[in-house]
Design an enzyme around this catalytic site. Structure first.
Site, short mmCIF file in Angstrom:
data_model
loop_
_atom_site.label_atom_id
_atom_site.label_comp_id
_atom_site.label_asym_id
_atom_site.label_seq_id
_atom_site.Cartn_x
_atom_site.Cartn_y
_atom_site.Cartn_z
N ASN A 1 8.00 -5.50 -0.69
CA ASN A 1 7.97 -4.33 -0.32
C ASN A 1 6.68 -4.29 0.19
OD1 ASN A 1 8.49 -2.16 1.26
ND2 ASN A 1 9.40 -1.24 -0.07
N HIS B 1 4.27 -4.52 8.99
CA HIS B 1 4.30 -4.54 10.83
C HIS B 1 3.18 -5.23 11.48
CE1 HIS B 1 6.92 -1.83 9.72
NE2 HIS B 1 6.22 -1.31 8.71
N ARG C 1 13.47 4.01 12.08
CA ARG C 1 11.77 4.79 12.31
C ARG C 1 11.29 4.99 13.95
NH1 ARG C 1 8.99 5.06 6.75
NH2 ARG C 1 8.13 6.44 7.98
N GLU D 1 12.78 -9.67 1.29
CA GLU D 1 11.87 -8.28 2.03
C GLU D 1 12.80 -7.02 1.83
OE1 GLU D 1 11.67 -8.96 5.57
OE2 GLU D 1 9.94 -6.48 6.31
N PRO E 1 0.56 -1.19 0.22
CA PRO E 1 0.01 0.15 -0.12
C PRO E 1 0.93 1.52 0.22
CG PRO E 1 -0.24 -1.12 2.52
CD PRO E 1 0.23 -2.27 0.48
N ASN E 2 0.84 1.98 -0.87
CA ASN E 2 0.79 3.87 -0.76
C ASN E 2 2.40 3.64 -1.74
OD1 ASN E 2 -1.21 4.63 0.73
ND2 ASN E 2 -0.61 3.92 2.52
N ASP F 1 2.42 -16.07 6.23
CA ASP F 1 1.90 -17.88 5.94
C ASP F 1 1.63 -17.23 4.35
OD1 ASP F 1 1.55 -17.54 8.55
OD2 ASP F 1 -0.67 -17.24 8.47
N TYR G 1 10.38 8.78 1.43
CA TYR G 1 10.13 8.40 0.06
C TYR G 1 11.14 9.08 -0.82
CZ TYR G 1 7.64 5.73 3.11
OH TYR G 1 7.12 4.94 5.04
N HIS H 1 12.95 -2.08 1.49
CA HIS H 1 12.19 -1.08 2.34
C HIS H 1 13.14 -0.03 1.62
CE1 HIS H 1 9.59 -3.59 4.38
NE2 HIS H 1 10.52 -4.42 5.06
N ARG I 1 4.01 10.96 -2.48
CA ARG I 1 3.84 10.64 -0.09
C ARG I 1 4.74 11.13 0.61
NH1 ARG I 1 4.74 4.42 1.12
NH2 ARG I 1 3.93 5.42 3.35
N ARG J 1 7.49 0.21 13.19
CA ARG J 1 7.88 0.03 12.44
C ARG J 1 9.43 -0.63 12.03
NH1 ARG J 1 5.85 3.41 8.58
NH2 ARG J 1 5.13 5.40 9.10
N SER K 1 13.17 3.32 3.41
CA SER K 1 13.71 3.78 4.36
C SER K 1 13.86 2.86 5.23
CB SER K 1 12.52 4.58 4.85
OG SER K 1 11.46 3.72 5.56
N ALA L 1 3.18 -0.91 5.05
CA ALA L 1 2.64 -0.64 5.76
C ALA L 1 1.87 -2.57 5.97
CB ALA L 1 1.55 0.89 6.14
C1 DQA Z 1 8.42 1.23 3.32
C2 DQA Z 1 8.40 1.57 5.04
C3 DQA Z 1 7.10 1.18 5.67
O1 DQA Z 1 7.24 1.33 7.35
C4 DQA Z 1 6.14 1.82 5.47
O2 DQA Z 1 4.68 1.46 6.15
C5 DQA Z 1 5.92 1.82 3.67
C6 DQA Z 1 6.54 2.33 2.74
C7 DQA Z 1 9.19 2.05 2.64
O3 DQA Z 1 9.39 1.55 1.82
O4 DQA Z 1 10.21 2.14 3.00
O5 DQA Z 1 4.62 1.66 3.50
O6 DQA Z 1 7.85 -0.20 3.57
#
Ligand code: DQA
Length: 140
Positions: free
Chosen positions: A74, A80, A107, A98, A10-11, A87, A23, A100, A18, A111, A102, A77
């Site tokens: 990735n 977390h 942070r 995985e 998401p996002n 699963d 980011y 990320h 954003r 997170r 950031s 959110a």
């Molecule tokens: C993220 C870090 C997450 O905590 C956050 O909710 C994101 C982006 C990152 O790529 O740094 O949406 O996964």
């Protein structure tokens, strides 16, 4: 040629808009182009998928069974909060890294917990777009 599924949660589609101070200014389209270049360089076939819905991400991971050699994810959110995503990764048994953008370890406290990481061979955080490239190369 190996096939790698890249999943963004998401996002991530809002990159560039954003919180650019966290980011960066580059967009999701820029990320897709970066991943394509990395795939060409690595000689792998990539499919990219983004969803804001946990269930859609679980569906996509399930559909990867028997169709992909690796997953780069990735979960944003959902990292977390979601038990369903790790699963699903364990269910399909596809090696997963995985990523990320950031550095989630530096942070907010909430997170610092990643449920996803228990289903992944490695976590790369805080390297921006480069983290995806590193993950693609690592999965080979
Ligand atoms: C993220 C870090 C997450 O905590 C956050 O909710 C994101 C982006 C990152 O790529 O740094 O949406 O996964």
């Amino acid at each position: 040629m190996k096939k790698i599924l890249v999943v963004n949660g998401p996002n991530i589609n809002m990159l560039g808009i954003r919180e650019p101070e966290i980011y960066g200014e580059k967009t999701y389209a820029d990320l897709l182009a970066f991943i394509e270049d990395a795939a060409t360089e690595a000689g792998v076939c990539i499919e990219s998928f983004q969803s804001n819905s946990e269930g859609a991400i679980v569906d996509k991971i399930q559909q990867a069974y028997g169709n992909f050699d690796g997953i780069v994810i990735n979960p944003a959110a959902y990292t977390h909060t979601s038990i369903a995503i790790p699963d699903a990764l364990k269910a399909v048994g596809i090696q997963t890294i995985e990523v990320h953008l950031s550095d989630i370890s530096k942070r907010e406290d909430y997170r610092k917990v990643s449920y996803t990481s228990q289903a992944c061979i490695k976590t790369i955080a805080g390297k921006g777009f480069e983290g995806y490239k590193e993950a693609i190369l690592e999965i080979l």
